[in-house]
Scaffold this active site. Sequence first.
Site, PDB file in Angstrom:
ATOM      1  N   THR A 103     -45.084  36.653 -15.397  1.00  9.37           N
ATOM      2  CA  THR A 103     -43.671  36.286 -15.514  1.00  9.37           C
ATOM      3  C   THR A 103     -43.201  36.163 -16.953  1.00  9.37           C
ATOM      4  O   THR A 103     -42.030  36.424 -17.243  1.00  9.37           O
ATOM      5  CB  THR A 103     -43.379  34.977 -14.768  1.00  9.37           C
ATOM      6  N   CYS A 104     -44.102  35.760 -17.877  1.00  8.83           N
ATOM      7  CA  CYS A 104     -43.650  35.605 -19.262  1.00  8.83           C
ATOM      8  C   CYS A 104     -43.310  36.946 -19.901  1.00  8.83           C
ATOM      9  O   CYS A 104     -42.614  36.996 -20.916  1.00  8.83           O
ATOM     10  CB  CYS A 104     -44.705  34.862 -20.086  1.00  8.83           C
ATOM     11  N   PHE A 105     -43.789  38.044 -19.300  1.00  6.64           N
ATOM     12  CA  PHE A 105     -43.446  39.377 -19.788  1.00  6.64           C
ATOM     13  C   PHE A 105     -42.569  40.138 -18.793  1.00  6.64           C
ATOM     14  O   PHE A 105     -42.366  41.344 -18.947  1.00  6.64           O
ATOM     15  CB  PHE A 105     -44.716  40.180 -20.093  1.00  6.64           C
TER      16      PHE A 105
END
Length: 209
Positions: free
Chosen positions: A176-178
């Site tokens: 999710t962070c990317f």
Amino acid sequence: VDMMRAFLDMDNIPFAWMDSNGVIGEELCENGFHTYLCEENKFEYIHLLSEYYLCGYVRSEMQMFLSGLYEVVPKQLFKESHLDFVDLALLLGGVSSIDISDWKKHTVTQAETIEEKNIIEWFWEVVDDMDAEQKPRLLQFSTGCSRVPPGGFGNLSPLFTLKLDNDPSHLPTATTCFNTLRIPLCSSNEELRSKLNKICKYSTTFGEN
């Protein structure tokens, strides 16, 4: 556990918050100063420590917020209705309008072979057929947010990325962070549809933050 002991240079690590120098702060649980980390309780320790890092400094504020919330919506009602945090977010914020053509236009894909390109096309066919609740859930699973950023998907940073997983037995996974979703090399549109529907229905975590 041995690594933690070596890092902190301590034989007995209490259930208490500590800084990187080993200075002990608050207890993580009742009698925490006299409860020591071992292999049998390491997952409980990690859970309590993570909860402290997330809530420790704002615990009183959160308790006041929850107290007000539970006056309006009783805590028991949340339990009985089996609402998860995605359901609650959709109830409070509503279902965002998701433009599939805009999503597709601003998606980075990594597909070279005909088979891989077919998977990507199947993905968009499945997403286009999803209802108004499934689309935000898929977006939430992939990016950690169920709503489109102001200005559309072109303002999502980093851009939404589709990658392929060579193991067809896997379910879709996300970083999710990317803003990255990995989809398996399924043998048919229906197989991919089934797996995407499954993560929309059952997933309450968002992959590999």
